[in-house]
Design a protein around this motif. Sequence first.
Motif, PDB file in Angstrom:
ATOM      1  N   SER A   1       0.988  -1.149  -0.032  1.00 16.82           N
ATOM      2  CA  SER A   1      -0.027  -0.060   0.016  1.00 16.82           C
ATOM      3  C   SER A   1       0.898   1.264  -0.002  1.00 16.82           C
ATOM      4  CB  SER A   1      -0.886   0.038   1.318  1.00 16.82           C
ATOM      5  OG  SER A   1      -1.834  -1.078   1.198  1.00 16.82           O
ATOM      6  N   THR A   2       1.979   1.110   0.863  1.00 15.07           N
ATOM      7  CA  THR A   2       2.802   2.288   0.839  1.00 15.07           C
ATOM      8  C   THR A   2       3.370   2.578  -0.331  1.00 15.07           C
ATOM      9  OG1 THR A   2       3.307   1.941   3.138  1.00 15.07           O
ATOM     10  CG2 THR A   2       4.778   3.428   1.929  1.00 15.07           C
ATOM     11  N   THR A   3       4.227   1.577  -1.082  1.00 11.24           N
ATOM     12  CA  THR A   3       4.646   1.561  -2.395  1.00 11.24           C
ATOM     13  C   THR A   3       3.683   2.078  -3.530  1.00 11.24           C
ATOM     14  OG1 THR A   3       6.004  -0.288  -1.940  1.00 11.24           O
ATOM     15  CG2 THR A   3       5.624   0.195  -4.116  1.00 11.24           C
ATOM     16  N   LEU A   4       2.288   1.515  -3.298  1.00 10.10           N
ATOM     17  CA  LEU A   4       1.289   1.926  -4.406  1.00 10.10           C
ATOM     18  C   LEU A   4       1.028   3.472  -4.001  1.00 10.10           C
ATOM     19  CD1 LEU A   4      -0.655   1.388  -6.553  1.00 10.10           C
ATOM     20  CD2 LEU A   4      -2.297   0.719  -4.707  1.00 10.10           C
ATOM     21  N   LEU A   5       0.989   4.093  -2.682  1.00  8.70           N
ATOM     22  CA  LEU A   5       0.597   5.538  -2.385  1.00  8.70           C
ATOM     23  C   LEU A   5       1.782   6.183  -2.919  1.00  8.70           C
ATOM     24  CD1 LEU A   5      -1.056   5.172   1.041  1.00  8.70           C
ATOM     25  CD2 LEU A   5      -2.157   5.852  -0.993  1.00  8.70           C
ATOM     26  N   THR A   6       3.149   5.848  -2.675  1.00  9.94           N
ATOM     27  CA  THR A   6       4.081   6.703  -3.172  1.00  9.94           C
ATOM     28  C   THR A   6       4.138   6.782  -4.801  1.00  9.94           C
ATOM     29  OG1 THR A   6       5.611   5.828  -1.528  1.00  9.94           O
ATOM     30  CG2 THR A   6       6.622   6.670  -3.224  1.00  9.94           C
ATOM     31  N   THR A   7       3.643   5.539  -5.340  1.00 13.26           N
ATOM     32  CA  THR A   7       3.904   5.771  -6.925  1.00 13.26           C
ATOM     33  C   THR A   7       2.725   6.743  -7.206  1.00 13.26           C
ATOM     34  OG1 THR A   7       4.688   3.312  -7.011  1.00 13.26           O
ATOM     35  CG2 THR A   7       3.295   4.285  -8.960  1.00 13.26           C
ATOM     36  N   LEU A   8       1.553   6.519  -6.460  1.00 10.11           N
ATOM     37  CA  LEU A   8       0.496   7.448  -6.879  1.00 10.11           C
ATOM     38  C   LEU A   8       0.689   8.849  -6.580  1.00 10.11           C
ATOM     39  CD1 LEU A   8      -2.675   5.360  -5.588  1.00 10.11           C
ATOM     40  CD2 LEU A   8      -2.080   5.659  -8.001  1.00 10.11           C
ATOM     41  N   HIS A   9       1.309   9.047  -5.481  1.00  9.80           N
ATOM     42  CA  HIS A   9       1.905  10.478  -5.335  1.00  9.80           C
ATOM     43  C   HIS A   9       3.008  11.022  -6.503  1.00  9.80           C
ATOM     44  CE1 HIS A   9       2.910  13.930  -2.681  1.00  9.80           C
ATOM     45  NE2 HIS A   9       4.399  13.412  -3.101  1.00  9.80           N
ATOM     46  N   ASN A  10       3.530  10.312  -6.625  1.00  8.31           N
ATOM     47  CA  ASN A  10       4.604  10.468  -7.678  1.00  8.31           C
ATOM     48  C   ASN A  10       4.047  10.775  -9.013  1.00  8.31           C
ATOM     49  OD1 ASN A  10       6.942  10.396  -5.800  1.00  8.31           O
ATOM     50  ND2 ASN A  10       7.355   8.043  -6.321  1.00  8.31           N
ATOM     51  N   HIS A  11       3.194   9.943  -9.360  1.00  9.21           N
ATOM     52  CA  HIS A  11       2.306   9.959 -10.410  1.00  9.21           C
ATOM     53  C   HIS A  11       1.502  11.492 -10.438  1.00  9.21           C
ATOM     54  CE1 HIS A  11       0.375   8.989 -14.213  1.00  9.21           C
ATOM     55  NE2 HIS A  11      -0.891   9.089 -13.777  1.00  9.21           N
ATOM     56  N   HIS A  12       0.999  11.786  -9.138  1.00 15.50           N
ATOM     57  CA  HIS A  12      -0.136  13.129  -9.239  1.00 15.50           C
ATOM     58  C   HIS A  12       0.859  14.080  -9.198  1.00 15.50           C
ATOM     59  CE1 HIS A  12      -3.019  15.088  -7.596  1.00 15.50           C
ATOM     60  NE2 HIS A  12      -2.463  15.942  -6.593  1.00 15.50           N
TER      61      HIS A  12
END
Length: 227
Positions: free
Chosen positions: A60-71
Amino acid sequence: SRAASTNIMNSTTNTTTNASHNNGDEYDDWLDLDAKMSSILHTQKSQQATTTTKTLAARSTTLLTTLHNHHTRLLADSSNIQSTLTNSIHKEKQALHNESQELSTQLSAVQELQSTKEQLLRSNSEIQTQLATCASNINECQLEAKEEISTIQTIEARHMKNIPKIKHELTLHAMMTNIKWDYSCGPEKLRGEVSWNKRGVLREFEIEKEEQGEVEIAERLWGIIEG
């Protein structure tokens, strides 16, 4: 593993059930053992659940980091696109403003040329009218000139016929009066000289025509002639 623990628990439960018919103490021991095995199994399940939770949390943390970077990248791209569009809109507005000013200048020039054209057309119309008037006047003047020339020619012809007679009259006049006229003084004066052949004397005279009448001038001339 979870499957091995389950098999051990099932085997222990079956053994305990069979032994309960033989001895009560053994049955209690088996119950205590069963409880311990259940506790061990629960602990294993809790550890597995914790590991799974940690794994899910890490994912989840990795996904959230990826989503944050993408955002963040999307925000940066959106900002760049917005800045580019703003610059493009500003340039287009400036270009439209410049074109509007150029069109306004050209429109003013066209209006000025139109006004100049109308003035030239009016001037040309007036000139054409004046030319027509001048042409008519020229024709009239030519007719008048022809008439004047005809009149002058008639007078000249008449004078040419009268020249011998005038010369003769002047000769007689000069012989009778002994006056030699000076025609350089102009029409406002009478100037000349009188000669007396008998005496050989020349007498000059000058008479202002405006100061005396014709009768007085004639009497004065006769007085000069008679001496």
